[in-house]
Design a protein around this motif. Structure first.
Motif, mmCIF file in Angstrom:
data_model
loop_
_atom_site.group_PDB
_atom_site.id
_atom_site.type_symbol
_atom_site.label_atom_id
_atom_site.label_comp_id
_atom_site.label_asym_id
_atom_site.label_seq_id
_atom_site.Cartn_x
_atom_site.Cartn_y
_atom_site.Cartn_z
ATOM 1 N N MET A 57 0.972 -1.118 -0.088
ATOM 2 C CA MET A 57 -0.124 -0.095 0.027
ATOM 3 C C MET A 57 0.806 1.124 0.047
ATOM 4 O O MET A 57 1.969 1.209 0.513
ATOM 5 C CB MET A 57 -0.914 0.036 1.211
ATOM 6 C CG MET A 57 -2.181 -0.742 1.189
ATOM 7 S SD MET A 57 -3.448 -0.486 2.059
ATOM 8 C CE MET A 57 -3.551 1.279 2.478
ATOM 9 N N PRO A 58 0.303 2.374 -0.420
ATOM 10 C CA PRO A 58 1.150 3.543 -0.343
ATOM 11 C C PRO A 58 1.111 4.146 0.976
ATOM 12 O O PRO A 58 0.308 3.555 1.790
ATOM 13 C CB PRO A 58 0.157 4.738 -1.291
ATOM 14 C CG PRO A 58 -1.110 3.760 -1.470
ATOM 15 C CD PRO A 58 -0.968 2.352 -1.394
ATOM 16 N N ALA A 59 2.100 5.056 1.172
ATOM 17 C CA ALA A 59 2.337 5.458 2.766
ATOM 18 C C ALA A 59 1.088 6.241 3.127
ATOM 19 O O ALA A 59 0.672 6.297 4.362
ATOM 20 C CB ALA A 59 3.847 6.055 2.762
ATOM 21 N N GLN A 60 0.524 7.107 2.234
ATOM 22 C CA GLN A 60 -0.574 8.011 2.628
ATOM 23 C C GLN A 60 -1.796 7.618 1.763
ATOM 24 O O GLN A 60 -2.084 8.355 0.924
ATOM 25 C CB GLN A 60 -0.137 9.512 2.470
ATOM 26 C CG GLN A 60 1.030 9.805 3.709
ATOM 27 C CD GLN A 60 0.711 9.530 4.846
ATOM 28 O OE1 GLN A 60 -0.601 9.956 5.294
ATOM 29 N NE2 GLN A 60 1.523 9.298 5.877
ATOM 30 N N GLY A 64 -11.004 7.728 -0.012
ATOM 31 C CA GLY A 64 -11.623 6.988 -1.131
ATOM 32 C C GLY A 64 -10.950 5.521 -1.460
ATOM 33 O O GLY A 64 -11.502 4.623 -1.797
ATOM 34 N N PHE A 65 -9.684 5.547 -1.480
ATOM 35 C CA PHE A 65 -8.659 4.467 -1.881
ATOM 36 C C PHE A 65 -9.383 3.465 -0.793
ATOM 37 O O PHE A 65 -9.376 2.148 -1.218
ATOM 38 C CB PHE A 65 -7.415 4.983 -1.644
ATOM 39 C CG PHE A 65 -6.358 3.532 -2.075
ATOM 40 C CD1 PHE A 65 -6.278 3.304 -3.452
ATOM 41 C CD2 PHE A 65 -5.801 2.817 -0.925
ATOM 42 C CE1 PHE A 65 -5.345 2.183 -3.739
ATOM 43 C CE2 PHE A 65 -4.755 1.874 -1.258
ATOM 44 C CZ PHE A 65 -4.844 1.486 -2.691
ATOM 45 N N LEU A 66 -9.047 3.830 0.481
ATOM 46 C CA LEU A 66 -9.221 2.828 1.584
ATOM 47 C C LEU A 66 -10.748 2.183 1.627
ATOM 48 O O LEU A 66 -10.940 1.160 1.843
ATOM 49 C CB LEU A 66 -9.290 3.678 2.846
ATOM 50 C CG LEU A 66 -7.566 4.076 3.359
ATOM 51 C CD1 LEU A 66 -7.477 4.715 4.549
ATOM 52 C CD2 LEU A 66 -7.027 2.676 3.343
ATOM 53 N N ALA A 67 -11.888 3.106 1.271
ATOM 54 C CA ALA A 67 -13.122 2.699 1.136
ATOM 55 C C ALA A 67 -13.232 1.662 -0.116
ATOM 56 O O ALA A 67 -13.966 0.571 0.042
ATOM 57 C CB ALA A 67 -14.210 3.747 0.894
ATOM 58 N N VAL A 70 -11.717 -1.552 0.859
ATOM 59 C CA VAL A 70 -12.620 -2.373 1.799
ATOM 60 C C VAL A 70 -13.732 -3.294 1.126
ATOM 61 O O VAL A 70 -13.984 -4.512 1.292
ATOM 62 C CB VAL A 70 -13.155 -1.658 2.887
ATOM 63 C CG1 VAL A 70 -14.192 -2.414 3.819
ATOM 64 C CG2 VAL A 70 -12.518 -1.201 3.910
ATOM 65 N N VAL A 71 -14.223 -2.671 -0.107
ATOM 66 C CA VAL A 71 -15.172 -3.133 -0.828
ATOM 67 C C VAL A 71 -14.514 -4.370 -1.673
ATOM 68 O O VAL A 71 -15.132 -5.323 -1.865
ATOM 69 C CB VAL A 71 -15.961 -2.096 -1.735
ATOM 70 C CG1 VAL A 71 -16.806 -2.867 -2.806
ATOM 71 C CG2 VAL A 71 -16.603 -1.094 -0.885
ATOM 72 N N LEU A 72 -13.364 -4.098 -2.292
ATOM 73 C CA LEU A 72 -12.729 -4.863 -3.245
ATOM 74 C C LEU A 72 -12.229 -6.171 -2.164
ATOM 75 O O LEU A 72 -12.559 -7.395 -2.901
ATOM 76 C CB LEU A 72 -11.681 -4.290 -3.788
ATOM 77 C CG LEU A 72 -10.757 -5.088 -4.613
ATOM 78 C CD1 LEU A 72 -11.589 -5.402 -5.938
ATOM 79 C CD2 LEU A 72 -9.482 -4.462 -5.309
ATOM 80 N N VAL A 73 -11.766 -6.070 -1.256
ATOM 81 C CA VAL A 73 -11.485 -7.187 -0.252
ATOM 82 C C VAL A 73 -12.655 -8.178 0.182
ATOM 83 O O VAL A 73 -12.687 -9.131 0.148
ATOM 84 C CB VAL A 73 -10.523 -6.834 1.151
ATOM 85 C CG1 VAL A 73 -10.408 -7.816 2.083
ATOM 86 C CG2 VAL A 73 -9.360 -6.371 0.686
#
Length: 126
Positions: A57-60, A64-67, A70-73
């Motif tokens: 994962m990127p450092a920061q 939107g990326f985190l959301a 979660v959906v993708l996982v």
């Protein structure tokens, strides 16, 4: 380590054999709930995802990326376990897996070991 060491241990299907009979009543909702509870409460799942995310994962990451992550996982996990459950519900596929369980477990253990080595290698990089 445990995947590799436990590869030779046979699986016993005595408790679930009755549920796999064609004339047994279906309890899909109960089975889904038990499977979900098992997966969510499994600390190994958190460790695997944490190690993968730590390495890739990127450092920061943005919110939107985190959301999206979660959906993708969630979709990947649900899809994978659906495929496995459907495949292993067929007697021929289940017997084939039971015959090759040792090699399948060793392959999985080896892949996890490789991921761990990659994490070690990248942890020492600047």
């Amino acid at each position: 380590g445990q995947i590799w060491r436990g590869a030779r241990q046979p699986l016993t299907l005595d408790e679930t054999a009755a549920a796999l009979k064609p004339d047994a009543p279906r309890r899909d909702g109960r089975a889904f709930g038990l499977g979900l509870l098992t997966q969510v409460s499994n600390p190994k799942t958190a460790v695997v995802y944490t190690s993968v995310f730590a390495a890739l994962m990127p450092a920061q990451p943005s919110l939107g990326f985190l959301a999206a992550l979660v959906v993708l996982v969630g979709c990947i996990e649900a899809g994978w376990y659906l495929v496995v459950a459907r495949a292993l519900s067929a007697p021929a596929a289940r017997q084939a897996y039971l015959r090759s369980k040792g090699w399948v477990d060793r392959l999985a253990g080896g892949l996890m070991g490789c991921l761990g080595l990659r994490l070690l290698a990248t942890a020492t990089e600047p």
